[in-house]
Design a protein around this motif. Structure first.
Motif, PDB file in Angstrom:
ATOM      1  N   ALA A 198     -36.326 -15.032  70.152  1.00  9.82           N
ATOM      2  CA  ALA A 198     -37.938 -15.259  70.231  1.00  9.82           C
ATOM      3  C   ALA A 198     -38.578 -14.807  71.327  1.00  9.82           C
ATOM      4  CB  ALA A 198     -38.334 -16.482  69.713  1.00  9.82           C
ATOM      5  N   LEU A 199     -37.976 -15.451  72.301  1.00  9.51           N
ATOM      6  CA  LEU A 199     -38.652 -15.249  73.723  1.00  9.51           C
ATOM      7  C   LEU A 199     -38.364 -13.468  74.063  1.00  9.51           C
ATOM      8  CD1 LEU A 199     -37.736 -18.272  75.709  1.00  9.51           C
ATOM      9  CD2 LEU A 199     -39.914 -17.608  74.732  1.00  9.51           C
ATOM     10  N   GLU A 200     -37.290 -13.200  73.726  1.00 12.23           N
ATOM     11  CA  GLU A 200     -36.906 -11.646  74.065  1.00 12.23           C
ATOM     12  C   GLU A 200     -38.015 -10.855  73.098  1.00 12.23           C
ATOM     13  OE1 GLU A 200     -35.686  -8.131  75.541  1.00 12.23           O
ATOM     14  OE2 GLU A 200     -35.043 -10.286  76.200  1.00 12.23           O
ATOM     15  N   SER A 201     -38.379 -11.253  72.029  1.00  7.91           N
ATOM     16  CA  SER A 201     -39.320 -10.609  71.335  1.00  7.91           C
ATOM     17  C   SER A 201     -41.018 -10.603  71.759  1.00  7.91           C
ATOM     18  CB  SER A 201     -39.585 -11.218  69.761  1.00  7.91           C
ATOM     19  OG  SER A 201     -38.485 -10.673  69.024  1.00  7.91           O
ATOM     20  N   VAL A 202     -41.131 -11.980  72.290  1.00  9.87           N
ATOM     21  CA  VAL A 202     -42.332 -11.933  73.052  1.00  9.87           C
ATOM     22  C   VAL A 202     -42.489 -11.138  74.084  1.00  9.87           C
ATOM     23  CG1 VAL A 202     -43.730 -13.700  74.337  1.00  9.87           C
ATOM     24  CG2 VAL A 202     -42.787 -14.242  72.187  1.00  9.87           C
ATOM     25  N   ARG A 203     -41.106 -10.945  75.030  1.00  7.35           N
ATOM     26  CA  ARG A 203     -41.292 -10.113  76.231  1.00  7.35           C
ATOM     27  C   ARG A 203     -41.250  -8.487  75.806  1.00  7.35           C
ATOM     28  NH1 ARG A 203     -38.169  -6.694  78.301  1.00  7.35           N
ATOM     29  NH2 ARG A 203     -36.506  -7.121  76.934  1.00  7.35           N
ATOM     30  N   GLN A 204     -40.965  -8.268  74.573  1.00 10.30           N
ATOM     31  CA  GLN A 204     -40.983  -6.870  74.382  1.00 10.30           C
ATOM     32  C   GLN A 204     -42.284  -6.493  73.775  1.00 10.30           C
ATOM     33  OE1 GLN A 204     -37.703  -6.714  71.334  1.00 10.30           O
ATOM     34  NE2 GLN A 204     -35.967  -6.131  72.719  1.00 10.30           N
ATOM     35  N   VAL A 205     -42.833  -7.415  73.080  1.00  5.17           N
ATOM     36  CA  VAL A 205     -44.240  -7.412  72.641  1.00  5.17           C
ATOM     37  C   VAL A 205     -45.094  -7.221  73.766  1.00  5.17           C
ATOM     38  CG1 VAL A 205     -46.100  -8.578  71.448  1.00  5.17           C
ATOM     39  CG2 VAL A 205     -44.035  -8.234  70.487  1.00  5.17           C
ATOM     40  N   ASP A 206     -44.961  -8.028  74.862  1.00  3.15           N
ATOM     41  CA  ASP A 206     -45.742  -7.791  75.801  1.00  3.15           C
ATOM     42  C   ASP A 206     -45.619  -6.260  76.670  1.00  3.15           C
ATOM     43  OD1 ASP A 206     -47.788  -9.102  77.955  1.00  3.15           O
ATOM     44  OD2 ASP A 206     -46.078  -8.773  79.458  1.00  3.15           O
ATOM     45  N   GLU A 207     -44.532  -6.023  76.713  1.00  5.18           N
ATOM     46  CA  GLU A 207     -44.061  -4.598  77.468  1.00  5.18           C
ATOM     47  C   GLU A 207     -44.649  -3.714  76.349  1.00  5.18           C
ATOM     48  OE1 GLU A 207     -39.995  -4.286  78.081  1.00  5.18           O
ATOM     49  OE2 GLU A 207     -40.007  -5.805  79.720  1.00  5.18           O
ATOM     50  N   ALA A 208     -44.761  -3.879  75.128  1.00  7.67           N
ATOM     51  CA  ALA A 208     -45.280  -2.743  74.333  1.00  7.67           C
ATOM     52  C   ALA A 208     -46.795  -2.731  74.207  1.00  7.67           C
ATOM     53  CB  ALA A 208     -44.606  -2.941  72.742  1.00  7.67           C
ATOM     54  N   LYS A 209     -47.334  -3.788  74.535  1.00 11.00           N
ATOM     55  CA  LYS A 209     -48.912  -4.051  74.531  1.00 11.00           C
ATOM     56  C   LYS A 209     -49.317  -3.126  76.054  1.00 11.00           C
ATOM     57  CE  LYS A 209     -49.933  -7.893  71.894  1.00 11.00           C
ATOM     58  NZ  LYS A 209     -50.373  -9.440  72.144  1.00 11.00           N
ATOM     59  N   LYS A 210     -48.476  -3.309  76.938  1.00 11.74           N
ATOM     60  CA  LYS A 210     -48.754  -2.684  78.145  1.00 11.74           C
ATOM     61  C   LYS A 210     -48.878  -1.220  78.079  1.00 11.74           C
ATOM     62  CE  LYS A 210     -47.595  -6.603  81.213  1.00 11.74           C
ATOM     63  NZ  LYS A 210     -46.719  -6.981  82.000  1.00 11.74           N
ATOM     64  N   SER A 211     -47.591  -0.784  77.403  1.00 12.14           N
ATOM     65  CA  SER A 211     -47.443   0.641  77.209  1.00 12.14           C
ATOM     66  C   SER A 211     -48.451   1.083  76.263  1.00 12.14           C
ATOM     67  CB  SER A 211     -45.858   0.910  76.410  1.00 12.14           C
ATOM     68  OG  SER A 211     -44.978   0.673  77.343  1.00 12.14           O
ATOM     69  N   LEU A 212     -48.887   0.558  75.283  1.00 13.88           N
ATOM     70  CA  LEU A 212     -49.834   1.076  74.512  1.00 13.88           C
ATOM     71  C   LEU A 212     -51.396   1.229  75.051  1.00 13.88           C
ATOM     72  CD1 LEU A 212     -50.839   1.766  71.381  1.00 13.88           C
ATOM     73  CD2 LEU A 212     -51.231  -0.880  71.257  1.00 13.88           C
ATOM     74  N   SER A 213     -51.413   0.306  75.760  1.00  8.87           N
ATOM     75  CA  SER A 213     -52.848   0.266  76.655  1.00  8.87           C
ATOM     76  C   SER A 213     -52.723   1.445  77.579  1.00  8.87           C
ATOM     77  CB  SER A 213     -52.713  -1.084  77.496  1.00  8.87           C
ATOM     78  OG  SER A 213     -54.175  -0.953  78.311  1.00  8.87           O
ATOM     79  N   SER A 214     -51.520   1.706  78.378  1.00  4.69           N
ATOM     80  CA  SER A 214     -51.622   2.569  79.269  1.00  4.69           C
ATOM     81  C   SER A 214     -51.597   4.043  78.522  1.00  4.69           C
ATOM     82  CB  SER A 214     -49.930   2.439  79.853  1.00  4.69           C
ATOM     83  OG  SER A 214     -50.053   3.656  80.970  1.00  4.69           O
ATOM     84  N   LEU A 215     -51.107   4.150  77.419  1.00  3.80           N
ATOM     85  CA  LEU A 215     -50.935   5.452  76.383  1.00  3.80           C
ATOM     86  C   LEU A 215     -52.543   5.666  76.131  1.00  3.80           C
ATOM     87  CD1 LEU A 215     -49.565   7.689  75.137  1.00  3.80           C
ATOM     88  CD2 LEU A 215     -49.165   6.038  73.256  1.00  3.80           C
TER      89      LEU A 215
END
Length: 152
Positions: free
Chosen positions: A89-106
């Motif tokens: 679950a924590l790994e999913s939270v971390r991946q979501v956070d990274e994906a949000k950062k990537s999405l914002s940057s994109l």
């Protein structure tokens, strides 16, 4: 939870899982030893190396130790399962956070450089990833919360 807290919690869970794995291996070794002893004791009686009463008593003690060790292993596996689920679950939270950062940057990059088909496809992929993993993390976290509060 900040990213450093998340990383610290994940590191702690990984260390706990390593300890649990080590303990599980120790218990497996004990279980194997007890089973081997139970198989050998009857031969001791048959060949006259050990009196019947001593063998029966020893077998009873070994069976008790074996049952206790197997029960301990079941409890340990329950803890290990919970720790593994929490880490996932924590790994999913971390991946979501990274994906949000990537999405914002994109999105920022697309505003500056213009939209492309590849960029739009990547935006959709990231948004889907975020939605799906957020839902999975929510389910795990919610079920853990309910388990804790139902047990009170």
């Amino acid at each position: 939870m900040s990213m450093s807290q998340l990383q610290q919690t994940m590191a702690t869970l990984r260390m706990t899982l390593a300890e649990l794995q080590n303990k599980e291996q120790q218990l497996d070794t004990l279980i194997s030893q007890f089973r081997t002893q139970l198989q050998r004791l009857p031969r001791q009686v048959i060949y006259g190396r050990t009196p019947l009463e001593v063998s029966l008593s020893s077998m009873g003690e070994i069976e008790e130790r074996l049952a206790d060790t197997e029960a301990t292993k079941r409890r340990l596996l329950a803890i290990k399962k919970t720790a593994t689920e929490e880490l996932a679950a924590l790994e999913s939270v971390r991946q979501v956070d990274e994906a949000k950062k990537s999405l914002s940057s994109l999105k920022r990059q697309m505003r500056l450089e213009g939209e492309t088909l590849e960029g739009l496809a990547e935006v959709r992929r990231l948004e889907y990833f975020i939605a799906e993993h957020s839902r999975l993390a929510e389910q795990v976290i919610t079920s853990r919360y309910q388990e804790r509060h139902e047990g009170l």
